[in-house]
Structures are given as structure tokens and as C-alpha cells.
Scaffold this motif. Structure first.
Motif, PDB file in Angstrom:
ATOM      1  N   UNK A  10       0.832  -1.209   0.000  1.00 17.69           N
ATOM      2  CA  UNK A  10       0.000   0.000   0.000  1.00 17.69           C
ATOM      3  C   UNK A  10       0.864   1.254   0.000  1.00 17.69           C
ATOM      4  N   UNK A  11       0.367   2.272  -0.680  1.00 22.93           N
ATOM      5  CA  UNK A  11       0.920   3.620  -0.593  1.00 22.93           C
ATOM      6  C   UNK A  11      -0.079   4.399   0.245  1.00 22.93           C
ATOM      7  N   UNK A  12       0.402   5.028   1.301  1.00 23.73           N
ATOM      8  CA  UNK A  12      -0.488   5.700   2.253  1.00 23.73           C
ATOM      9  C   UNK A  12      -0.140   7.171   2.354  1.00 23.73           C
ATOM     10  N   UNK A  13      -1.111   7.957   2.844  1.00 23.16           N
ATOM     11  CA  UNK A  13      -0.877   9.390   3.035  1.00 23.16           C
ATOM     12  C   UNK A  13      -1.603   9.853   4.287  1.00 23.16           C
ATOM     13  N   UNK A  14      -1.129  10.970   4.819  1.00 19.77           N
ATOM     14  CA  UNK A  14      -1.768  11.636   5.948  1.00 19.77           C
ATOM     15  C   UNK A  14      -1.428  13.121   5.830  1.00 19.77           C
ATOM     16  N   UNK A  15      -2.377  14.021   6.151  1.00 18.18           N
ATOM     17  CA  UNK A  15      -2.046  15.452   6.134  1.00 18.18           C
ATOM     18  C   UNK A  15      -0.932  15.753   7.138  1.00 18.18           C
ATOM     19  N   UNK A  16      -0.065  16.675   6.809  1.00 15.36           N
ATOM     20  CA  UNK A  16       1.050  17.007   7.693  1.00 15.36           C
ATOM     21  C   UNK A  16       0.584  17.530   9.041  1.00 15.36           C
ATOM     22  N   UNK A  28      -1.876  -2.148  -4.265  1.00 21.88           N
ATOM     23  CA  UNK A  28      -1.695  -3.088  -5.363  1.00 21.88           C
ATOM     24  C   UNK A  28      -1.335  -4.480  -4.889  1.00 21.88           C
ATOM     25  N   UNK A  29      -1.053  -4.633  -3.594  1.00 19.44           N
ATOM     26  CA  UNK A  29      -0.717  -5.948  -3.071  1.00 19.44           C
ATOM     27  C   UNK A  29       0.695  -6.398  -3.367  1.00 19.44           C
ATOM     28  N   UNK A  30       1.522  -5.505  -3.880  1.00 25.45           N
ATOM     29  CA  UNK A  30       2.894  -5.862  -4.205  1.00 25.45           C
ATOM     30  C   UNK A  30       3.845  -5.540  -3.072  1.00 25.45           C
ATOM     31  N   UNK A  31       5.116  -5.407  -3.391  1.00 27.21           N
ATOM     32  CA  UNK A  31       6.143  -5.043  -2.432  1.00 27.21           C
ATOM     33  C   UNK A  31       6.621  -3.652  -2.789  1.00 27.21           C
ATOM     34  N   UNK A  32       6.024  -2.664  -2.204  1.00 26.48           N
ATOM     35  CA  UNK A  32       6.316  -1.273  -2.515  1.00 26.48           C
ATOM     36  C   UNK A  32       7.566  -0.835  -1.755  1.00 26.48           C
ATOM     37  N   UNK A  33       8.549  -0.311  -2.481  1.00 31.01           N
ATOM     38  CA  UNK A  33       9.784   0.122  -1.848  1.00 31.01           C
ATOM     39  C   UNK A  33      10.018   1.617  -2.034  1.00 31.01           C
ATOM     40  N   UNK A  47       8.332  -4.047  -6.269  1.00 36.01           N
ATOM     41  CA  UNK A  47       9.263  -5.148  -6.520  1.00 36.01           C
ATOM     42  C   UNK A  47       8.533  -6.455  -6.834  1.00 36.01           C
ATOM     43  N   UNK A  48       7.273  -6.590  -6.466  1.00 39.65           N
ATOM     44  CA  UNK A  48       6.514  -7.802  -6.747  1.00 39.65           C
ATOM     45  C   UNK A  48       6.061  -7.835  -8.209  1.00 39.65           C
ATOM     46  N   UNK A  49       5.543  -6.701  -8.705  1.00 39.74           N
ATOM     47  CA  UNK A  49       5.074  -6.640 -10.095  1.00 39.74           C
ATOM     48  C   UNK A  49       6.161  -6.154 -11.041  1.00 39.74           C
ATOM     49  N   UNK A  50       7.323  -5.710 -10.494  1.00 40.60           N
ATOM     50  CA  UNK A  50       8.440  -5.176 -11.286  1.00 40.60           C
ATOM     51  C   UNK A  50       8.007  -3.985 -12.131  1.00 40.60           C
ATOM     52  N   UNK A  51       7.290  -3.049 -11.473  1.00 43.13           N
ATOM     53  CA  UNK A  51       6.764  -1.866 -12.165  1.00 43.13           C
ATOM     54  C   UNK A  51       7.138  -0.580 -11.430  1.00 43.13           C
ATOM     55  N   UNK A  52       7.160   0.510 -12.209  1.00 45.43           N
ATOM     56  CA  UNK A  52       7.244   1.861 -11.684  1.00 45.43           C
ATOM     57  C   UNK A  52       5.869   2.469 -11.950  1.00 45.43           C
ATOM     58  N   UNK A  53       5.233   3.002 -10.909  1.00 46.12           N
ATOM     59  CA  UNK A  53       3.834   3.414 -10.986  1.00 46.12           C
ATOM     60  C   UNK A  53       3.699   4.843 -10.480  1.00 46.12           C
ATOM     61  N   UNK A  54       2.682   5.544 -10.986  1.00 44.08           N
ATOM     62  CA  UNK A  54       2.350   6.864 -10.454  1.00 44.08           C
ATOM     63  C   UNK A  54       0.836   6.964 -10.331  1.00 44.08           C
ATOM     64  N   UNK A  55       0.391   7.860  -9.447  1.00 38.56           N
ATOM     65  CA  UNK A  55      -1.032   8.146  -9.284  1.00 38.56           C
ATOM     66  C   UNK A  55      -1.164   9.569  -8.759  1.00 38.56           C
ATOM     67  N   UNK A  56      -2.327  10.157  -8.950  1.00 33.49           N
ATOM     68  CA  UNK A  56      -2.611  11.457  -8.328  1.00 33.49           C
ATOM     69  C   UNK A  56      -2.538  11.272  -6.812  1.00 33.49           C
ATOM     70  N   UNK A  57      -2.392  12.362  -6.091  1.00 33.29           N
ATOM     71  CA  UNK A  57      -2.275  12.285  -4.634  1.00 33.29           C
ATOM     72  C   UNK A  57      -3.455  11.571  -3.987  1.00 33.29           C
ATOM     73  N   UNK A  58      -4.626  11.624  -4.619  1.00 34.55           N
ATOM     74  CA  UNK A  58      -5.808  10.954  -4.054  1.00 34.55           C
ATOM     75  C   UNK A  58      -5.929   9.498  -4.518  1.00 34.55           C
ATOM     76  N   UNK A  59      -4.968   9.019  -5.296  1.00 35.94           N
ATOM     77  CA  UNK A  59      -4.979   7.640  -5.770  1.00 35.94           C
ATOM     78  C   UNK A  59      -5.605   7.450  -7.143  1.00 35.94           C
TER      79      UNK A  59
END
Length: 195
Positions: A10-16, A28-33, A47-59
Motif C-alpha cells: 500500500x501507498x499511504x498518506x496523511x495530512x502534515x 496493489x498488493x505488491x512489495x512497494x519500496x 518489486x513484486x510486479x516489477x513496475x514503476x507506478x504513479x497516481x494522483x495524490x488521491x490515488x
């Protein structure tokens, strides 16, 4: 603030100001590094899907920028490009932040681990010998004129024979291979095994 949860993917966020509970931006269920953020997007390596991914801040608008990588790990965004290291291949790689063909900037590095960028260089550490290496990222000049509606131009030249390195690329006496030079474009120097 954004962070990657290696074990859940998971990629997570919180307001500062901590005015809200942490939210899941992507799961995505992978190994996010590796993870980095700009004004519009969050970028991460999986590292699980061997991908580089991007998304808007809201996902929203999740997009794979590069697939089929070799254990992508640390990741940095600089200028118009995303840079990462591939642990299994020992490579430093770049891709335009909107996607495209990845470009290997350095290959077969010994136990590659750390990664940093500035406006000119990509830096990485090698655990095998404890060294820190760098190469000009110059990726901005590679993607210019590459079929983005600018009328074309000459395709990049194939790699040429070894040439003496500019003094700021390798130690004196080493050689580089000049790669992806088009007419009027700046050159990218990819270190040879001698560098």
C-alpha cells in the motif's frame, strides 16, 4: 506526507497537520519500496510486479510508467524524469514522468543500494566496494524530439566507440560510450566497465 508499506504494497498518506486519519492512496498488493512525490503525483516502485507506478495524490489516475523491471527499489523524481535502481540487474534507470521507453544510465553495478539525484547527476552507492558513483542524467535531451508531436527530427545515433570521458564524468583515463546523441541534442555518457 506519503509512505510505502513494503509488506502490504500500500501507498499511504496523511495530512502534515494530522487533521485526518491515514488514507490508502493505492493498494496493489505488491512489495512497494521506493516512493517520491511532486506537486501532482506520487510515484513508487513495486518489486513484486516489477513496475514503476504513479497516481494522483488521491490515488486516481494510476498509471504504470515502466513494466518488466528487475527488482526496482529506490526511486527519485527529478525534473521531467523518474530514476530508480534495479537491485537484481545492478542498474540505474530513467523514464519520463509520463511514461515511455526506460533508459539504462548505468548497468552491472556491484551491490547497488542507495540513490540520489540533483539537477545534473544521478548518484548511487555500491555495497560491494563502498563506492559512490554518478552519471549525468541528461534524460531531458533524450526524450526531446522522440515522437511527441514536434515534427520528428533525426533518430538518435547508435552508440559510438569508446571516447575519452569529460573530466566530470569518470576519473582521468577512463572511457565512456557516447549514447543517444541526436543532432543538436546534448549527449548522455553511459560508463563503460572501465569507469
Amino acid at each position: 506526507a506519503f509512505w510505502a508499506d513494503k509488506y502490504t504494497g500500500a501507498v499511504r498518506s496523511v495530512p502534515l497537520d494530522a487533521s485526518a486519519e491515514p488514507a490508502i492512496v493505492a493498494a496493489n498488493g505488491g512489495w512497494t519500496f521506493g516512493i517520491d512525490v511532486d506537486d501532482h503525483y506520487v510515484y513508487w516502485s513495486d518489486d513484486f510486479t516489477d513496475e514503476i507506478i504513479r497516481a494522483k495524490h488521491d490515488g486516481s489516475e494510476q498509471m504504470v510508467l515502466a513494466a518488466g523491471q528487475s527488482s526496482p527499489f529506490r526511486l527519485e523524481v527529478q525534473g521531467d524524469h523518474v530514476f530508480w535502481i534495479e537491485i537484481s540487474a545492478g542498474s540505474v534507470v530513467a523514464v519520463h514522468r509520463d511514461g515511455g521507453e526506460p533508459l539504462v544510465l548505468a548497468a552491472e553495478q556491484d551491490h547497488i543500494w542507495g540513490l540520489a539525484t540533483d539537477e545534473t547527476y544521478v548518484y548511487w552507492t555500491q555495497g560491494g566496494d563502498g563506492s559512490v558513483s554518478r552519471v549525468p542524467h541528461g534524460a531531458e535531451s533524450v526524450d526531446e524530439g522522440s515522437g511527441t508531436g514536434d515534427g520528428g527530427g533525426e533518430p538518435p545515433a547508435p552508440p559510438g566507440p569508446p571516447q575519452p570521458c569529460p573530466p566530470d564524468v569518470c576519473d582521468d583515463g577512463h572511457f565512456c560510450t557516447e549514447a543517444l546523441c541526436g543532432e543538436g541534442d546534448a549527449c548522455i555518457y553511459v560508463p563503460s566497465p572501465a569507469c
